[in-house]
Design a protein around this motif. Structure first.
Motif, short mmCIF file in Angstrom:
data_model
loop_
_atom_site.label_atom_id
_atom_site.label_comp_id
_atom_site.label_asym_id
_atom_site.label_seq_id
_atom_site.Cartn_x
_atom_site.Cartn_y
_atom_site.Cartn_z
N PRO A 195 40.87 40.83 38.78
CA PRO A 195 41.51 40.05 37.72
C PRO A 195 43.04 40.16 37.80
CG PRO A 195 40.42 41.98 36.80
CD PRO A 195 40.09 41.95 38.26
N GLU A 224 45.11 40.93 35.68
CA GLU A 224 45.63 42.10 34.96
C GLU A 224 45.82 43.29 35.90
OE1 GLU A 224 42.59 40.59 33.84
OE2 GLU A 224 43.75 39.24 32.56
N ASP A 249 38.01 40.49 45.10
CA ASP A 249 38.63 39.70 44.03
C ASP A 249 38.81 40.57 42.80
OD1 ASP A 249 38.89 37.29 45.37
OD2 ASP A 249 36.89 36.60 44.81
#
Length: 181
Positions: free
Chosen positions: A11, A13, A9
């Motif tokens: 982010p 971004e 996982d």
């Protein structure tokens, strides 16, 4: 279209940064900008060209790009680059599948050009006007790379920036095309 994601996982971004890197590759290729293209690679990168020729390190990659990219500026075709799939192997390593589609300089995708129904006709199972089919055939005859490509990049993140560590470019052949051959 958002890429499919797998693995660790991460982010949003990081996903956005990788999609942006692929957009930079597209921009550099479409505009024949060798220096902008080379900046996207790590200094120790390995790039395997569509027919298997390896180019290693920024010096070789740069020399290849400076020789090849400027010659593409006046060609009637270029490619779009779409990030299809990102597999985060670790927080700092991602495998990225990229779909490249041939496009005319005025923005028409070649496969869309063939399917445009302005004058029905068929050739090679595609609907499109005979003029469109002739235009496409002419482009393919003068530029054999009018076939779609696919790339797999291994990106690494260092000092907050994603760069290409390993790249493999391959001419794409659809499974239906293989079955028909």
């Amino acid at each position: 279209m958002k890429p499919r994601l797998a693995g660790v996982d991460m982010p949003p971004e990081d996903v956005d940064a990788i999609v942006a890197l692929v957009a930079e590759v597209e921009h550099a290729q479409q505009n024949a900008l060798p220096e902008a293209f080379v900046e996207l690679f790590r200094p120790d990168a390995l790039w395997s060209l569509p027919y298997g020729t390896p180019v290693t390190g920024l010096e070789e990659i740069g020399a290849f790009c400076r020789r090849v990219l400027p010659a593409t500026a006046d060609q009637p075709l270029t490619s779009t680059y779409e990030t299809e799939y990102i597999h985060f192997l670790r927080p700092d390593v991602a495998a990225v599948k990229i779909r490249q589609r041939p496009v005319t300089r005025d923005g028409e995708l070649l496969d869309d050009l063939l399917r445009r129904p302005d004058t029905p006709g068929t050739r090679s199972g595609c609907r499109g006007s005979s003029a469109n089919v002739r235009r496409w055939a002419s482009l393919v005859a003068t530029l054999p790379p009018a076939a779609p490509d696919t790339s797999l990049y291994v990106l690494t993140k260092s000092a907050g920036r994603w760069r290409i560590s390993v790249a493999q470019d391959t001419t794409a052949i659809e499974p239906d095309g293989l079955a028909a051959a």
